[in-house]
Design a protein around this motif. Structure first.
Motif, PDB file in Angstrom:
ATOM      1  N   ILE A 131      45.038  42.575  42.486  1.00  0.00           N
ATOM      2  CA  ILE A 131      45.135  41.631  43.586  1.00  0.00           C
ATOM      3  C   ILE A 131      46.517  40.995  43.625  1.00  0.00           C
ATOM      4  O   ILE A 131      47.243  41.007  42.624  1.00  0.00           O
ATOM      5  N   THR A 132      46.870  40.450  44.781  1.00  0.00           N
ATOM      6  CA  THR A 132      48.093  39.658  44.908  1.00  0.00           C
ATOM      7  C   THR A 132      47.700  38.304  45.484  1.00  0.00           C
ATOM      8  O   THR A 132      46.744  38.192  46.269  1.00  0.00           O
ATOM      9  N   PHE A 133      48.442  37.283  45.091  1.00  0.00           N
ATOM     10  CA  PHE A 133      48.183  35.924  45.571  1.00  0.00           C
ATOM     11  C   PHE A 133      49.424  35.083  45.357  1.00  0.00           C
ATOM     12  O   PHE A 133      50.338  35.472  44.618  1.00  0.00           O
TER      13      PHE A 133
ATOM     14  N   ASN B  90      41.797  33.259  48.470  1.00  0.00           N
ATOM     15  CA  ASN B  90      43.226  33.089  48.189  1.00  0.00           C
ATOM     16  C   ASN B  90      43.939  34.343  47.711  1.00  0.00           C
ATOM     17  O   ASN B  90      45.089  34.255  47.288  1.00  0.00           O
ATOM     18  N   TYR B  91      43.300  35.495  47.756  1.00  0.00           N
ATOM     19  CA  TYR B  91      43.977  36.715  47.325  1.00  0.00           C
ATOM     20  C   TYR B  91      43.744  37.841  48.310  1.00  0.00           C
ATOM     21  O   TYR B  91      42.876  37.767  49.163  1.00  0.00           O
ATOM     22  N   THR B  92      44.578  38.866  48.166  1.00  0.00           N
ATOM     23  CA  THR B  92      44.351  40.112  48.892  1.00  0.00           C
ATOM     24  C   THR B  92      44.284  41.230  47.860  1.00  0.00           C
ATOM     25  O   THR B  92      44.916  41.152  46.799  1.00  0.00           O
TER      26      THR B  92
ATOM     27  N   GLN C 169      54.860  34.939  44.681  1.00  0.00           N
ATOM     28  CA  GLN C 169      53.895  36.005  44.908  1.00  0.00           C
ATOM     29  C   GLN C 169      53.587  36.627  43.543  1.00  0.00           C
ATOM     30  O   GLN C 169      54.481  37.097  42.849  1.00  0.00           O
TER      31      GLN C 169
ATOM     32  N   VAL D 114      41.259  32.751  40.525  1.00  0.00           N
ATOM     33  CA  VAL D 114      41.705  32.739  41.917  1.00  0.00           C
ATOM     34  C   VAL D 114      40.476  32.793  42.824  1.00  0.00           C
ATOM     35  O   VAL D 114      39.598  33.644  42.627  1.00  0.00           O
TER      36      VAL D 114
ATOM     37  N   GLU E  87      50.864  39.084  40.964  1.00  0.00           N
ATOM     38  CA  GLU E  87      49.984  40.248  40.948  1.00  0.00           C
ATOM     39  C   GLU E  87      49.196  40.214  39.650  1.00  0.00           C
ATOM     40  O   GLU E  87      49.724  39.838  38.610  1.00  0.00           O
TER      41      GLU E  87
END
Length: 95
Positions: free
Chosen positions: A38-40, A86-88, A46, A82, A48
């Motif tokens: 995930i990234t946030f 709040n993440y992708t 930014q 997280v 990971e």
């Protein structure tokens, strides 16, 4: 008349609250699973991480050490929590 207005106001407030809760829910297919990357954003950076465990209701626990520049960030921790909103998901695990 005042009781009627109060009652209508309470119904409207309850309806608005329910709508807000529904809008905040993340669809199951958009939630990360163990092993997903995930990234946030945190403190304007930014980041990971790989998901190590999940709480289906609201969050994931993830390991930040997969970042190549992890040591340059001087974090006091290797893992963090997280919220789903709040993440992708960058990459799904092959599990």
């Amino acid at each position: 008349m005042a009781d009627e207005n109060l009652s209508k106001g309470l119904v409207d407030a309850a309806f608005n609250k329910k709508e807000a809760e529904e809008a905040d829910k993340i669809k199951e297919e958009n939630k990360a699973n163990e092993g997903d990357i995930i990234t946030f954003k945190r403190d304007g950076q930014q980041l990971e991480a790989v998901v190590t465990s999940t709480n289906p209701a609201n969050s994931v626990v993830c390991d930040l050490t997969i970042m190549e520049d992890f040591h340059e960030h001087n974090f006091d921790f290797e893992k963090t929590v997280v919220a789903h909103k709040n993440y992708t998901i960058k990459k799904r695990s092959k599990k």
